[in-house]
Write an enzyme that holds these catalytic residues in place. Structure first.
Site: not given
Length: 318
Positions: A20, A57, A177, A208, A229, A282, A287
């Protein structure tokens, strides 16, 4: 959906977890809360029972979205595994820094419990190693939260072998993680073998590669303001072009199997010895739906070798 035990704990997790990070909007160019709630509902309908989030987040927004989605869906609390993270702090200007001090974590766990509208957190993870706080101090406070029942399992994120060893000197450690994908495989050298040896679950994030392995990008791809990104090397210049060529070969191979590039990439992660869970991120409906096609099958040795050839030398590899 596939399910398994989380390391040495009694927790049963779906092997694909809903990630998330993007739902919070931070470093992703914003978010649509209504769409994010529907995406969580879609994940639950697929049988995904594990939801991974973090306090940082969206500076609490992602946790609040998770709580709202679960409440509106009417999911019994014991039917979902909520994993969240601590050890980061931020100011009003959204400046973020690591802080894994016991005092900070004590505050964070209460804030996360309130935002998530729950009495306990299934998996509580320290988001990043903090160079300014001894790992043993952080480990002890997590162990205390575990003993108090506020946390059912203890995890870390982005920790290397040395850091996990230091942790385990004073407290249990149930999971790590790290980032892991066809485009980022550093953990194969040490973290994965160590986790296998000591029964530590691995929750692989970014399988991904922040969308790059979905096959949905073109050479003309652009990103909205605030999307980090745009600054990543793998999305720039010749490296981006090389990755796009690799993905085209992966798409062709996946098509032979009746799968998408994303399903192939995530199945590859799930089939690596020692990987417990792959996080599928997603932030809007559609997604996560594709994730269903990544479960219930395995890669053959021949397909694995073809993937390796694609990643070593994309030209004619498939």
């Amino acid at each position: 959906m596939e399910y398994t035990q989380l390391g040495t704990t009694s927790l049963q997790v779906s092997r694909i977890a809903l990630g998330t990070w993007a739902m919070g909007g931070w470093l992703w160019g914003g978010t649509d809360v209504e769409a994010a709630v529907r995406a969580i509902h879609e994940a639950l309908d697929l049988g995904i029972t594990t939801i991974d989030t973090a306090a940082v987040y969206g500076f609490g927004l992602s946790e609040e979205i998770v709580a709202r989605a679960l409440r509106e869906k009417g999911v019994p609390r014991d039917r979902v595994v909520i994993a969240t993270k601590c050890g980061m702090e931020w100011d009003e200007q959204e400046n973020v820094r690591r802080n894994s001090s016991p005092q900070r974590i004590r505050k964070e766990v209460e804030d996360s419990l309130r935002r998530l509208q729950t009495d306990y957190i299934d998996l509580y993870q320290v988001h990043w190693p903090d160079p300014d706080v001894p790992i043993q101090e952080t480990a002890r406070v997590l162990s205390q939260l575990h003993a108090e029942g506020k946390v059912r399992a203890i995890g870390v994120s982005n920790y290397g072998v040395g850091e996990m060893q230091a942790w385990r000197e004073v407290a249990p450690l149930h999971s790590d993680q790290p980032p892991y994908s066809l485009l980022r495989r550093e953990i194969e050298a040490d973290v994965l073998p160590y986790a296998r040896e000591h029964g530590i679950a691995i929750l692989a994030y970014s399988p991904l590669a922040r969308g790059l392995l979905t096959g949905k990008f073109t050479a003309e791809a652009s990103f909205p303001p605030g999307d980090s990104r745009a600054q990543e090397k793998r999305f720039q210049g010749e490296e981006f072009q090389r990755n796009l060529r690799r993905v085209e070969h992966l798409k062709a191979l996946a098509a032979e199997l009746g799968k998408s590039a994303a399903q192939l990439a995530v199945r590859w992660v799930l089939d690596q010895p020692g990987v417990t869970v792959a996080l599928w991120g997603a932030r809007r409906p559609g997604q996560i739906a594709e994730a269903a096609g990544a479960t219930g099958w395995h890669l053959t040795d021949d397909v694995k070798e073809r993937i390796e050839r694609i990643m070593r030398n994309e030209a004619g590899a498939a």
